[in-house]
Design an enzyme around this catalytic site. Structure first.
Site, mmCIF file in Angstrom:
data_model
loop_
_atom_site.group_PDB
_atom_site.id
_atom_site.type_symbol
_atom_site.label_atom_id
_atom_site.label_comp_id
_atom_site.label_asym_id
_atom_site.label_seq_id
_atom_site.Cartn_x
_atom_site.Cartn_y
_atom_site.Cartn_z
ATOM 1 N N ARG A 108 0.876 -1.178 0.000
ATOM 2 C CA ARG A 108 0.000 0.000 0.000
ATOM 3 C C ARG A 108 0.911 1.225 0.000
ATOM 4 N NH1 ARG A 108 -5.337 1.201 1.973
ATOM 5 N NH2 ARG A 108 -5.574 3.332 2.732
ATOM 6 N N HIS A 135 -7.230 0.947 -6.576
ATOM 7 C CA HIS A 135 -7.555 0.357 -5.268
ATOM 8 C C HIS A 135 -8.424 -0.887 -5.514
ATOM 9 C CE1 HIS A 135 -7.908 -0.011 -1.097
ATOM 10 N NE2 HIS A 135 -8.594 1.076 -0.778
ATOM 11 N N GLN A 138 -10.647 -2.770 -2.780
ATOM 12 C CA GLN A 138 -11.831 -2.011 -2.370
ATOM 13 C C GLN A 138 -13.009 -2.307 -3.280
ATOM 14 O OE1 GLN A 138 -12.326 0.316 0.309
ATOM 15 N NE2 GLN A 138 -14.433 -0.035 -0.374
ATOM 16 N N ASP A 233 -16.263 9.560 -2.095
ATOM 17 C CA ASP A 233 -15.000 9.406 -1.380
ATOM 18 C C ASP A 233 -14.563 10.798 -0.936
ATOM 19 O OD1 ASP A 233 -12.649 8.392 -0.344
ATOM 20 O OD2 ASP A 233 -11.721 7.929 -2.278
ATOM 21 N N CYS A 275 -15.903 4.420 0.799
ATOM 22 C CA CYS A 275 -14.799 3.522 1.147
ATOM 23 C C CYS A 275 -14.208 3.822 2.517
ATOM 24 C CB CYS A 275 -13.722 3.553 0.071
ATOM 25 S SG CYS A 275 -13.131 5.208 -0.324
ATOM 26 N N ARG A 320 -14.314 -5.684 3.154
ATOM 27 C CA ARG A 320 -12.898 -5.592 2.797
ATOM 28 C C ARG A 320 -12.169 -6.859 3.238
ATOM 29 N NH1 ARG A 320 -10.170 -1.128 2.237
ATOM 30 N NH2 ARG A 320 -8.748 -2.554 1.170
#
Length: 334
Positions: A108, A135, A138, A233, A275, A320
């Protein structure tokens, strides 16, 4: 397994077919049921997994750690200050070292090129936990969550809108995922914040093959009409300077998800997704700074929407873990 994904990297959804993505979502649902039923079988016993975090994380780190522990694996957390990556040692060299010690590696961090290099040289499965461009884990969680809240609809029958900064990693990845799965996605925000034209063109070409539909618009009413889900987001992503707030808030304010926007869908059962983390009130340090500076309690979404029956953000957050577990089991499991 219906698909052999063993030893594959999971770096971006562009690398996977429609059927492979659906397989990972289905496997996620199966693993979730098994965890709840207490019948989970450990497919990662004896495996050692490295978790490289060059950016801070709550959900992604916890999801990888719990998923690994559930499946019998051991993890090593390598935080922003815990390695020599990029400082005294290149990613290419780091990849070849860690690949000798670990069975799988999560990354990440920043540019997509970094995780691609890690994947090219590690010799073991590498999983993208987030880069500036993509991502992918996600989006698996998002699509599993949509299926759970769609009363039996297939992904290809779902319409959803993403509002705000559509050029960020989540906007990019939702567009790719929707194209791959034949979905109707509307990216709603200022044109300056639409995804890169090359990526849009690539996704349009994929959507032509899958029956998907991609709409980019600055018109909120047009973008959200008939949607099953509204997604947003944060307006300023990790790594961007605080100075970006002034301009961004002014541009993005019309794209805040509030009750009026939900009503414009014409769907009383529309669901809200995010998210996380979300700036929906003034109960965080940044949230309070924003409230004091701009007079807004909540930025990309209001508290009213976030805490309403429309909101499924915590189902989404839980998923997740189940979807990350599926990726690890599919690529590394026995």
């Amino acid at each position: 397994m219906a698909f052999n994904l063993r030893n594959r990297n999971f770096l971006k959804l562009l690398d996977f077919s429609t059927k492979e993505i659906q397989f990972l979502i289905d496997l996620s649902a199966d693993l979730k049921k098994a965890k709840y039923a207490g019948t989970e079988q450990k497919k990662l016993l004896g495996k050692n997994i490295a978790l490289i975090f060059e950016k801070a994380s709550t959900r992604t780190r916890c999801a990888f750690e719990v998923a690994a522990f559930d499946q019998g694996a051991q993890v090593t957390y390598i935080g922003p200050s815990g390695s020599q990556i990029g400082d005294k040692e290149s990613m290419k060299d780091t990849a070849r070292v860690l690949g000798r010690m670990y069975d799988g590696i999560q990354y990440r961090g920043f540019g997509q090129a970094i995780v691609e290099e890690l994947g090219a040289f590690a010799g073991v499965p590498v999983w993208n936990g987030l880069t500036d461009e993509f991502h992918p884990t996600q989006i698996l969680a998002d699509f599993l969550t949509m299926l759970e809240h769609s009363q039996g609809k297939a992904l290809a029958d779902i319409q959803f809108a993403y509002l705000g900064d559509a050029r960020n990693n989540v906007g990019n990845s939702l567009m790719v995922g929707a194209a791959k799965m034949g979905m109707d996605i509307r990216l709603v925000g200022p044109q300056a914040y639409w995804p890169d034209e090359e990526l849009v063109a690539a996704c349009q070409a994929i959507a032509k093959q899958t029956g998907g539909k991609i709409t980019l618009t600055e018109n909120v009413a047009e973008g959200v009409q008939g949607c099953d889900f509204l997604y947003t987001d944060v307006w300023v992503s990790m790594g961007e300077s605080p100075e970006a707030w002034d301009e961004r808030v002014a541009l993005m304010k019309p794209y805040q998800v509030n009750m009026n926007v939900l009503k414009q869908t014409g769907n009383p059962n529309v669901k809200f997704m995010h998210c996380l983390p979300a700036f929906h009130n003034d109960e965080t340090t940044i949230g309070k700074q924003v409230a004091d500076k701009f007079g807004m309690k909540g930025l990309e979404v209001t508290e009213e929407v976030f805490e309403s029956e429309h909101s499924i953000v915590f189902d989404e957050a839980e998923n997740r873990m189940h979807t990350i577990k599926a990726v690890m089991v599919a690529t590394l499991g026995s």
